[in-house]
Design a protein around this motif. Structure first.
Motif, PDB file in Angstrom:
ATOM      1  N   PRO A  55      -4.772  38.728  -6.778  1.00 53.57           N
ATOM      2  CA  PRO A  55      -5.825  37.783  -7.150  1.00 53.57           C
ATOM      3  C   PRO A  55      -7.219  38.338  -6.900  1.00 53.57           C
ATOM      4  O   PRO A  55      -7.407  39.255  -6.087  1.00 53.57           O
ATOM      5  N   VAL A  56      -8.187  37.767  -7.588  1.00 53.67           N
ATOM      6  CA  VAL A  56      -9.590  38.020  -7.297  1.00 53.67           C
ATOM      7  C   VAL A  56     -10.154  36.744  -6.686  1.00 53.67           C
ATOM      8  O   VAL A  56      -9.947  35.649  -7.208  1.00 53.67           O
ATOM      9  N   PHE A  57     -10.855  36.870  -5.558  1.00 51.48           N
ATOM     10  CA  PHE A  57     -11.399  35.718  -4.867  1.00 51.48           C
ATOM     11  C   PHE A  57     -12.648  35.204  -5.595  1.00 51.48           C
ATOM     12  O   PHE A  57     -13.394  35.979  -6.195  1.00 51.48           O
ATOM     13  N   THR A  58     -12.857  33.884  -5.524  1.00 51.70           N
ATOM     14  CA  THR A  58     -13.998  33.293  -6.233  1.00 51.70           C
ATOM     15  C   THR A  58     -15.323  33.897  -5.776  1.00 51.70           C
ATOM     16  O   THR A  58     -16.259  34.015  -6.573  1.00 51.70           O
ATOM     17  N   ALA A  59     -15.411  34.287  -4.504  1.00 49.79           N
ATOM     18  CA  ALA A  59     -16.667  34.878  -4.018  1.00 49.79           C
ATOM     19  C   ALA A  59     -17.023  36.149  -4.770  1.00 49.79           C
ATOM     20  O   ALA A  59     -18.210  36.509  -4.872  1.00 49.79           O
ATOM     21  N   ALA A  60     -16.023  36.851  -5.315  1.00 50.55           N
ATOM     22  CA  ALA A  60     -16.297  38.104  -6.028  1.00 50.55           C
ATOM     23  C   ALA A  60     -17.115  37.868  -7.292  1.00 50.55           C
ATOM     24  O   ALA A  60     -17.825  38.775  -7.755  1.00 50.55           O
ATOM     25  N   PHE A  61     -17.025  36.668  -7.866  1.00 52.98           N
ATOM     26  CA  PHE A  61     -17.787  36.383  -9.074  1.00 52.98           C
ATOM     27  C   PHE A  61     -19.284  36.345  -8.798  1.00 52.98           C
ATOM     28  O   PHE A  61     -20.093  36.410  -9.719  1.00 52.98           O
ATOM     29  N   LYS A  62     -19.678  36.194  -7.530  1.00 53.07           N
ATOM     30  CA  LYS A  62     -21.091  36.227  -7.163  1.00 53.07           C
ATOM     31  C   LYS A  62     -21.602  37.653  -6.954  1.00 53.07           C
ATOM     32  O   LYS A  62     -22.800  37.880  -6.868  1.00 53.07           O
ATOM     33  N   ALA A  65     -19.672  42.072 -11.837  1.00 50.44           N
ATOM     34  CA  ALA A  65     -19.563  41.713 -13.255  1.00 50.44           C
ATOM     35  C   ALA A  65     -18.091  41.842 -13.652  1.00 50.44           C
ATOM     36  O   ALA A  65     -17.635  42.925 -14.013  1.00 50.44           O
ATOM     37  N   LEU A  66     -17.368  40.762 -13.587  1.00 50.76           N
ATOM     38  CA  LEU A  66     -15.920  40.770 -13.832  1.00 50.76           C
ATOM     39  C   LEU A  66     -15.670  40.369 -15.281  1.00 50.76           C
ATOM     40  O   LEU A  66     -15.308  39.231 -15.582  1.00 50.76           O
ATOM     41  N   PHE A  67     -15.854  41.321 -16.176  1.00 44.78           N
ATOM     42  CA  PHE A  67     -15.768  41.016 -17.602  1.00 44.78           C
ATOM     43  C   PHE A  67     -15.029  42.129 -18.316  1.00 44.78           C
ATOM     44  O   PHE A  67     -15.334  43.312 -18.141  1.00 44.78           O
ATOM     45  N   GLY A  68     -14.042  41.756 -19.149  1.00 38.25           N
ATOM     46  CA  GLY A  68     -13.269  42.754 -19.877  1.00 38.25           C
ATOM     47  C   GLY A  68     -13.282  42.564 -21.368  1.00 38.25           C
ATOM     48  O   GLY A  68     -12.505  43.203 -22.080  1.00 38.25           O
ATOM     49  N   GLY A  69     -14.152  41.678 -21.864  1.00 40.85           N
ATOM     50  CA  GLY A  69     -14.210  41.427 -23.297  1.00 40.85           C
ATOM     51  C   GLY A  69     -14.995  42.495 -24.041  1.00 40.85           C
ATOM     52  O   GLY A  69     -15.598  43.396 -23.445  1.00 40.85           O
ATOM     53  N   ASP A  70     -15.017  42.386 -25.367  1.00 42.49           N
ATOM     54  CA  ASP A  70     -15.724  43.368 -26.186  1.00 42.49           C
ATOM     55  C   ASP A  70     -17.234  43.204 -26.107  1.00 42.49           C
ATOM     56  O   ASP A  70     -17.975  44.177 -25.989  1.00 42.49           O
ATOM     57  N   ALA A 300      -5.543  31.506 -20.432  1.00 47.32           N
ATOM     58  CA  ALA A 300      -6.688  31.408 -21.344  1.00 47.32           C
ATOM     59  C   ALA A 300      -7.871  32.233 -20.856  1.00 47.32           C
ATOM     60  O   ALA A 300      -8.862  32.378 -21.569  1.00 47.32           O
ATOM     61  N   ASN A 301      -7.774  32.798 -19.667  1.00 46.79           N
ATOM     62  CA  ASN A 301      -8.872  33.551 -19.052  1.00 46.79           C
ATOM     63  C   ASN A 301      -8.816  35.016 -19.480  1.00 46.79           C
ATOM     64  O   ASN A 301      -8.687  35.916 -18.644  1.00 46.79           O
ATOM     65  N   ILE A 302      -8.943  35.274 -20.757  1.00 51.60           N
ATOM     66  CA  ILE A 302      -8.760  36.625 -21.289  1.00 51.60           C
ATOM     67  C   ILE A 302      -9.823  37.595 -20.794  1.00 51.60           C
ATOM     68  O   ILE A 302      -9.535  38.766 -20.538  1.00 51.60           O
ATOM     69  N   ASP A 303     -11.069  37.129 -20.636  1.00 52.46           N
ATOM     70  CA  ASP A 303     -12.180  38.033 -20.350  1.00 52.46           C
ATOM     71  C   ASP A 303     -12.377  38.318 -18.871  1.00 52.46           C
ATOM     72  O   ASP A 303     -13.016  39.311 -18.512  1.00 52.46           O
ATOM     73  N   ARG A 304     -11.911  37.434 -18.002  1.00 55.82           N
ATOM     74  CA  ARG A 304     -12.138  37.543 -16.564  1.00 55.82           C
ATOM     75  C   ARG A 304     -10.794  37.563 -15.849  1.00 55.82           C
ATOM     76  O   ARG A 304      -9.783  37.194 -16.432  1.00 55.82           O
ATOM     77  N   PRO A 305     -10.755  37.997 -14.589  1.00 52.26           N
ATOM     78  CA  PRO A 305      -9.481  38.013 -13.869  1.00 52.26           C
ATOM     79  C   PRO A 305      -8.752  36.676 -14.016  1.00 52.26           C
ATOM     80  O   PRO A 305      -9.342  35.616 -13.790  1.00 52.26           O
ATOM     81  N   PHE A 306      -7.494  36.733 -14.420  1.00 52.87           N
ATOM     82  CA  PHE A 306      -6.791  35.501 -14.766  1.00 52.87           C
ATOM     83  C   PHE A 306      -5.985  34.921 -13.619  1.00 52.87           C
ATOM     84  O   PHE A 306      -5.377  33.860 -13.760  1.00 52.87           O
TER      85      PHE A 306
END
Length: 347
Positions: A55-62, A65-70, A300-306
């Protein structure tokens, strides 16, 4: 990948094939996910259970840049109430399409299972006034997908126009769906109490409140809020639905008040999601009924850690899960506080 996930959302159960596919896809596209997989020695193709995904912890979003989209086409933010800055969630066009599908399918099952046509009134600002508020984006989808033509948002640049909202409610002959941040409703209810106003909304009306119960001025008890919905608006508890949403995720978790009116009230996982309660020290699953910190999976979380590890306390029970509070109380849940400010005209 988008089509794989849309197909998985049509399934009645969580698709482990889709879990493995999305995990492998994110390992290649999101540095944090790839790093966790390599550090753990985990092969995405070999996992048998979703809890094997690091898992990725919610604090990491602060912090990252957790993004894997185009290409990012939208950015949503947490409120940053902890003093540590706000968290960012970036969405690609495919990510927005998947979130729209999640909103539509979830609301169809959990908020409108009776297929009653209602006027949807939103006690929150529209997306163009709050472009970084994920709640506003989702509520706009509900208006577009399920509302009658006179549906819309009730918060403008000067905040909530209570008089206009009451004027509409008192004259409504069709069922109404009132939706908004949990604490956002308090401003309307307080104004009604102060003025001695009561409304008996037409049969089939319902309320969907989202988020927590803390605002900038005070907190409100969940039971108190529900009692006020019945006392002031005439909406029975059976038609009051709370929903848990997170800026870090694309899907939502609804109460089963409308979808299973005879059962105990719990948050329900749509089939493309999963939730577990874990021991806060070992992060091992605890038995159903025992309190732990909640971890969510969202296909549904395709772009960010799911797979996201929260600091919400809760327990898994038959048919779903319950949210009981926060393991760390320094950072209040953001959307309700943000909407609280906008309703007061402080945005």
């Amino acid at each position: 990948m988008k089509q794989i996930l849309l197909d998985a959302m049509d399934s009645d159960t969580l698709s482990m094939d889709a879990v493995r596919a999305l995990f492998a896809w994110q390992v290649q596209r999101i540095d944090a996910v790839g790093g966790l997989a390599r550090a753990s020695g985990i092969d995405p193709a070999a996992i048998d259970h979703w809890l094997e995904v690091p898992p990725v912890f919610t604090a990491a979003f602060k912090r990252y840049a957790l993004f894997g989209g185009d290409e990012p086409v939208a950015e949503f933010r947490t409120s940053g109430t902890s003093g540590q800055g706000f968290g960012r969630s970036l969405f690609s066009a495919d990510g927005l399409d998947l979130m729209a599908a999640a909103v539509r399918r979830n609301a169809d099952r959990m908020l409108f299972p009776d297929r009653v046509a209602t006027r949807v009134m939103v006690l929150a600002p529209p997306p163009d006034a709050a472009p970084h508020l994920i709640m506003a984006w989702g509520m706009a989808r509900l208006v577009a997908e399920f509302g009658t033509p006179d549906s819309g948002f009730c918060v403008g640049p000067d905040g909530l126009d209570v008089a206009a909202v009451l004027h509409t409610l008192e004259r409504s002959v069709e069922p109404v769906t009132l939706i908004g941040a949990s604490f956002g409703f308090v401003h309307l209810l307080d104004a009604m109490d102060d003025a001695g106003r009561r409304v008996a909304l037409p049969k089939g009306s319902r309320i969907m409140d989202a988020g927590g119960f803390k605002g900038r001025s005070r907190a409100v008890d969940r039971g108190e809020l529900m009692a006020s919905f019945t006392r002031l608006l005439g909406v029975p508890a059976s038609h009051q639905v709370n929903v848990l949403g997170m800026t870090e995720l694309a899907s939502q978790f609804y109460d089963n008040a409308l979808s299973n009116p005879t059962g105990p009230r719990v948050k329900v996982n749509p089939p493309w999601t999963a939730t577990a309660a874990l021991d806060p020290h070992t992060l091992e699953p605890v038995p159903d009924g025992e309190v732990g910190v909640l971890r969510h999976l969202d296909l549904a979380n395709i772009d960010r850690p799911f797979v996201v590890q929260t600091d919400d306390l809760g327990r898994c029970v038959d048919g779903g899960f319950e949210v009981l509070g926060r393991a760390v109380n320094a950072n209040d849940r953001g959307c309700s506080i943000t909407v609280d400010a906008l309703i007061r005209g402080e945005g």
